[in-house]
Design a protein around this motif. Sequence first.
Motif, PDB file in Angstrom:
ATOM      1  N   ASN A  59       0.820  -1.215   0.000  1.00 47.24           N
ATOM      2  CA  ASN A  59       0.000   0.000   0.000  1.00 47.24           C
ATOM      3  C   ASN A  59       0.854   1.265   0.000  1.00 47.24           C
ATOM      4  OD1 ASN A  59      -2.419  -1.327  -0.115  1.00 47.24           O
ATOM      5  ND2 ASN A  59      -2.894  -1.127   2.063  1.00 47.24           N
ATOM      6  N   VAL A  60       1.962   1.257   0.746  1.00 45.36           N
ATOM      7  CA  VAL A  60       2.861   2.403   0.724  1.00 45.36           C
ATOM      8  C   VAL A  60       3.386   2.607  -0.694  1.00 45.36           C
ATOM      9  CG1 VAL A  60       5.056   3.343   1.542  1.00 45.36           C
ATOM     10  CG2 VAL A  60       3.523   2.214   3.155  1.00 45.36           C
ATOM     11  N   CYS A  61       3.777   1.518  -1.347  1.00 40.41           N
ATOM     12  CA  CYS A  61       4.255   1.607  -2.733  1.00 40.41           C
ATOM     13  C   CYS A  61       3.177   2.186  -3.643  1.00 40.41           C
ATOM     14  CB  CYS A  61       4.668   0.224  -3.238  1.00 40.41           C
ATOM     15  SG  CYS A  61       6.215  -0.404  -2.560  1.00 40.41           S
ATOM     16  N   LYS A  62       1.950   1.734  -3.473  1.00 41.92           N
ATOM     17  CA  LYS A  62       0.853   2.210  -4.336  1.00 41.92           C
ATOM     18  C   LYS A  62       0.587   3.700  -4.125  1.00 41.92           C
ATOM     19  CE  LYS A  62      -1.671  -2.158  -4.937  1.00 41.92           C
ATOM     20  NZ  LYS A  62      -2.927  -2.887  -4.610  1.00 41.92           N
ATOM     21  N   THR A  63       0.643   4.137  -2.876  1.00 44.94           N
ATOM     22  CA  THR A  63       0.420   5.558  -2.603  1.00 44.94           C
ATOM     23  C   THR A  63       1.539   6.397  -3.205  1.00 44.94           C
ATOM     24  OG1 THR A  63      -0.756   5.024  -0.531  1.00 44.94           O
ATOM     25  CG2 THR A  63       0.038   7.280  -0.794  1.00 44.94           C
ATOM     26  N   ILE A  64       2.786   5.950  -3.018  1.00 42.39           N
ATOM     27  CA  ILE A  64       3.917   6.674  -3.605  1.00 42.39           C
ATOM     28  C   ILE A  64       3.791   6.714  -5.127  1.00 42.39           C
ATOM     29  CG2 ILE A  64       6.412   6.645  -3.987  1.00 42.39           C
ATOM     30  CD1 ILE A  64       6.707   5.417  -1.186  1.00 42.39           C
ATOM     31  N   GLU A  65       3.431   5.594  -5.723  1.00 43.46           N
ATOM     32  CA  GLU A  65       3.296   5.533  -7.180  1.00 43.46           C
ATOM     33  C   GLU A  65       2.212   6.475  -7.684  1.00 43.46           C
ATOM     34  OE1 GLU A  65       2.662   1.611  -8.626  1.00 43.46           O
ATOM     35  OE2 GLU A  65       4.770   1.029  -8.440  1.00 43.46           O
ATOM     36  N   THR A  66       1.088   6.512  -6.983  1.00 44.84           N
ATOM     37  CA  THR A  66      -0.010   7.373  -7.402  1.00 44.84           C
ATOM     38  C   THR A  66       0.418   8.835  -7.403  1.00 44.84           C
ATOM     39  OG1 THR A  66      -1.655   5.809  -6.544  1.00 44.84           O
ATOM     40  CG2 THR A  66      -2.384   8.081  -6.893  1.00 44.84           C
ATOM     41  N   LEU A  67       1.077   9.245  -6.329  1.00 45.91           N
ATOM     42  CA  LEU A  67       1.553  10.623  -6.249  1.00 45.91           C
ATOM     43  C   LEU A  67       2.699  10.866  -7.227  1.00 45.91           C
ATOM     44  CD1 LEU A  67       1.421  11.048  -2.377  1.00 45.91           C
ATOM     45  CD2 LEU A  67      -0.059  12.175  -4.053  1.00 45.91           C
ATOM     46  N   ILE A  94      12.521   0.811  -1.198  1.00 44.79           N
ATOM     47  CA  ILE A  94      11.123   1.015  -1.580  1.00 44.79           C
ATOM     48  C   ILE A  94      11.018   1.986  -2.757  1.00 44.79           C
ATOM     49  CG2 ILE A  94      10.533   2.923  -0.004  1.00 44.79           C
ATOM     50  CD1 ILE A  94       7.858   1.390   0.515  1.00 44.79           C
ATOM     51  N   LEU A  95      11.922   2.943  -2.836  1.00 42.35           N
ATOM     52  CA  LEU A  95      11.892   3.877  -3.962  1.00 42.35           C
ATOM     53  C   LEU A  95      12.258   3.178  -5.270  1.00 42.35           C
ATOM     54  CD1 LEU A  95      13.489   7.046  -2.330  1.00 42.35           C
ATOM     55  CD2 LEU A  95      11.062   6.601  -2.783  1.00 42.35           C
ATOM     56  N   GLU A  96      13.102   2.162  -5.178  1.00 38.85           N
ATOM     57  CA  GLU A  96      13.472   1.395  -6.365  1.00 38.85           C
ATOM     58  C   GLU A  96      12.322   0.529  -6.870  1.00 38.85           C
ATOM     59  OE1 GLU A  96      18.297   0.827  -5.706  1.00 38.85           O
ATOM     60  OE2 GLU A  96      16.906  -0.703  -4.944  1.00 38.85           O
ATOM     61  N   LYS A  97      11.398   0.222  -5.975  1.00 40.23           N
ATOM     62  CA  LYS A  97      10.293  -0.660  -6.355  1.00 40.23           C
ATOM     63  C   LYS A  97       9.132   0.063  -7.038  1.00 40.23           C
ATOM     64  CE  LYS A  97      10.988  -4.230  -2.832  1.00 40.23           C
ATOM     65  NZ  LYS A  97      11.259  -5.310  -3.802  1.00 40.23           N
ATOM     66  N   VAL A  98       8.994   1.343  -6.802  1.00 33.87           N
ATOM     67  CA  VAL A  98       7.828   2.058  -7.320  1.00 33.87           C
ATOM     68  C   VAL A  98       8.018   2.451  -8.782  1.00 33.87           C
ATOM     69  CG1 VAL A  98       7.111   2.876  -5.062  1.00 33.87           C
ATOM     70  CG2 VAL A  98       8.675   4.271  -6.418  1.00 33.87           C
ATOM     71  N   ASP A  99       6.916   2.439  -9.503  1.00 33.65           N
ATOM     72  CA  ASP A  99       6.947   2.707 -10.939  1.00 33.65           C
ATOM     73  C   ASP A  99       6.667   4.180 -11.210  1.00 33.65           C
ATOM     74  OD1 ASP A  99       6.942   2.493 -13.679  1.00 33.65           O
ATOM     75  OD2 ASP A  99       4.896   1.717 -13.797  1.00 33.65           O
ATOM     76  N   THR A 100       7.641   5.019 -10.896  1.00 27.02           N
ATOM     77  CA  THR A 100       7.542   6.454 -11.160  1.00 27.02           C
ATOM     78  C   THR A 100       8.928   7.059 -11.101  1.00 27.02           C
ATOM     79  OG1 THR A 100       6.770   8.577 -10.307  1.00 27.02           O
ATOM     80  CG2 THR A 100       7.003   6.810  -8.712  1.00 27.02           C
ATOM     81  N   LYS A 101       9.158   8.096 -11.896  1.00 27.14           N
ATOM     82  CA  LYS A 101      10.444   8.789 -11.881  1.00 27.14           C
ATOM     83  C   LYS A 101      10.465   9.940 -10.882  1.00 27.14           C
ATOM     84  CE  LYS A 101      11.423   7.733 -16.739  1.00 27.14           C
ATOM     85  NZ  LYS A 101      11.671   8.310 -18.093  1.00 27.14           N
ATOM     86  N   SER A 102       9.294  10.292 -10.337  1.00 26.76           N
ATOM     87  CA  SER A 102       9.193  11.481  -9.495  1.00 26.76           C
ATOM     88  C   SER A 102       9.316  11.202  -8.004  1.00 26.76           C
ATOM     89  CB  SER A 102       7.859  12.202  -9.762  1.00 26.76           C
ATOM     90  OG  SER A 102       7.821  12.677 -11.075  1.00 26.76           O
TER      91      SER A 102
END
Length: 263
Positions: free
Chosen positions: A120-128, A154-162
């Motif tokens: 869920n933390v990953c999903k929230t980070i990805e959404t933002l 965890i930052l390496e796991k999320v699908d976003t550059k931001s």
Amino acid sequence: MMKIGVMPSSFRVPFKEAVIKARDMGAKGLQPYVTSGELAPENLTKDDRKAILKYVTDNGLVFSALCADFGLNFKAYGENEEGIKRTMAMMDLAVDLGTNVITTHIGHVPEDENSVEYINVCKTIETLGKYGDSIGVCFATETGPEKAVKLRGILEKVDTKSAKVNLDPANFVMLCGQDPVEAVHVLKDYIVHTHAKDGIKLEEGYKELPLGTGGVPYIDYLAALRDEGYDGFLTIERECGETPEKDIQIAYDFLSDALKKLY
């Protein structure tokens, strides 16, 4: 070359007064809280935003970042939509105020990478982060609760550059005993903003101290930032103490002297 900024809330005076104090001190940037009050996005029209930006730039300053930390529960993805929308509004405000960084805490990163909370933390980070990708604004998590390797994981796991990092060396020292110099090298690809603060870890809890008098090895830390190519802001934050303006001046003078020796 790195630049020195100030969190205007640290002066404990109204925003416009803080701008003047920062200007007169010689600071080049400001990172205000935009979670409530006069700078909250819901309280600002387009004209208000233009006027605030003009006031800041007319005084020779820029917004280094916006602080969007209001306690969003990153582990409650699916139930934190309103908080996500509110954060996105602050990202929109960042665009209007001429900065491309907002910062906040994401809370403790769960130990189990397969747990619902971690996902869920990953999903929230990805959404933002994906929203940030679309408008050119970085979503920078503030360091502290966990060591740098775990945060990078965890930052390496999320699908976003931001999804980036606001590095607070004092939080590392006070909260988890992380060496800030090592943290710079671990997080080098993610650092877009930093807080300049100091403190020590106690047997129980921690204590924030005026910059240069705590456990952050500032000379080595600043050299590490320089060596990794960081040329952004060192934004002074003073969250306690009875003489905040004096402490901010001490921090500014310390950082100014250190930077002259580094470059």
